[in-house]
Design a protein around this motif. Structure first.
Motif, mmCIF file in Angstrom:
data_model
loop_
_atom_site.group_PDB
_atom_site.id
_atom_site.type_symbol
_atom_site.label_atom_id
_atom_site.label_comp_id
_atom_site.label_asym_id
_atom_site.label_seq_id
_atom_site.Cartn_x
_atom_site.Cartn_y
_atom_site.Cartn_z
ATOM 1 N N VAL A 142 6.853 4.481 45.236
ATOM 2 C CA VAL A 142 5.256 3.790 44.988
ATOM 3 C C VAL A 142 5.583 2.459 45.554
ATOM 4 O O VAL A 142 5.445 1.878 44.204
ATOM 5 N N ALA A 143 4.564 2.085 45.939
ATOM 6 C CA ALA A 143 3.834 0.545 46.148
ATOM 7 C C ALA A 143 3.743 0.181 45.539
ATOM 8 O O ALA A 143 2.615 0.473 44.403
ATOM 9 N N PRO A 144 4.300 -1.303 45.157
ATOM 10 C CA PRO A 144 3.282 -2.084 43.762
ATOM 11 C C PRO A 144 2.167 -2.347 43.615
ATOM 12 O O PRO A 144 1.576 -2.591 44.487
ATOM 13 N N GLN A 145 1.802 -2.189 42.028
ATOM 14 C CA GLN A 145 0.531 -2.821 41.594
ATOM 15 C C GLN A 145 0.678 -3.608 40.164
ATOM 16 O O GLN A 145 2.189 -3.328 39.936
ATOM 17 N N LYS A 146 -0.200 -4.064 40.248
ATOM 18 C CA LYS A 146 -0.347 -4.192 38.812
ATOM 19 C C LYS A 146 -0.878 -4.292 37.876
ATOM 20 O O LYS A 146 -0.736 -3.535 38.104
ATOM 21 N N LEU A 147 0.006 -4.153 37.097
ATOM 22 C CA LEU A 147 0.709 -4.136 35.683
ATOM 23 C C LEU A 147 -0.609 -3.091 34.738
ATOM 24 O O LEU A 147 -0.459 -2.178 34.283
#
Length: 240
Positions: A142-147
């Motif tokens: 899954v593509a990076p996202q903010k925590l």
């Protein structure tokens, strides 16, 4: 025998067209000819015995012949990994696939050291690891996202094992008697979690802070250790 991940539906007599890279691997590296056999899987229809039906100018056509193994479920385990250096992320994806993670979610944190990440490269690494280890599916990357965004949309039914480098309950103690269900393992960045992130995570009702031992581990080592311990305690390494 060669195993190949494909996206086509599999069934008796189904024609399967591998990608050009896969076709080159089969014909130029493995030197397969018409009639040679291999195993194919797609993450939905189990594993099938197949054979090379046609050699084309560009690519090959495979023919599914008979089922070899039925599709079986794997534990619903996600690895949530803060971005680290590219080479280490690639190692983490490879080992997560080998160790049975269903999904790898990449996140950015306060102390994330950004590096260029190619999702297509990570997908290819996951596919190759799945082919080599005998699993019948390929973990989703899954593509990076903010925590913060990830936690805001978190399903509270999924337990979160938060690996806290500053200390926590010993991981095997925390997992002893824990429900199997859906789980995720969270591994932080090379600089560790910021104090406010750690405080936020410890306050979540679905999260459990655990320690991976007395030594500070690199992110890739921590991911491998945490996945291994989870699988041994309540995953598919535990026959109980």
């Amino acid at each position: 025998m060669i195993r190949l991940y494909v996206t086509a539906d599999l069934g008796p007599g189904a024609a399967v067209a591998p990608t050009l890279d896969q076709s080159r691997y089969l014909t130029q590296v493995m030197r397969l000819k018409v009639g040679d056999e291999l195993l194919v899987f797609n993450g939905r229809d189990g594993e099938w015995r197949a054979s090379v039906a046609e050699l084309l100018k560009k690519g090959v056509i495979l023919r599914a012949e008979a089922p070899a193994r039925p599709q079986t479920p794997i534990p619903d385990l996600e690895l949530v990994q803060a971005l680290v250096k590219k080479a280490r992320v690639e190692t983490i994806v490879e080992k997560a696939a080998e160790l049975g993670a269903r999904r790898v979610r990449l996140v950015t944190t306060r102390r994330t050291q950004l590096d260029h990440i190619r999702l297509d490269r990570l997908d290819a690494i996951a596919e190759e690891a799945a082919e080599q280890t005998g699993r019948l599916d390929v973990p989703e990357i899954v593509a990076p996202q903010k925590l913060d965004a990830l936690l805001d949309g978190w399903d509270p039914a999924r337990r979160l094992m938060f690996c806290d480098e500053t200390g926590g309950e010993p991981v095997m103690t925390a997992l002893r008697g824990a429900p199997q269900g859906p789980w995720a393992i969270l591994i932080g960045p090379e600089g560790g979690f910021a104090p406010e992130e750690r405080e936020q995570l410890r306050a979540l009702p679905f999260a459990v802070a655990v320690s991976l031992g007395p030594r500070v581990l690199r992110a890739d080592t921590a991911a491998i250790a945490a996945l291994t311990l989870w699988q041994a305690a309540i995953g598919d390494w535990n026959p109980g």
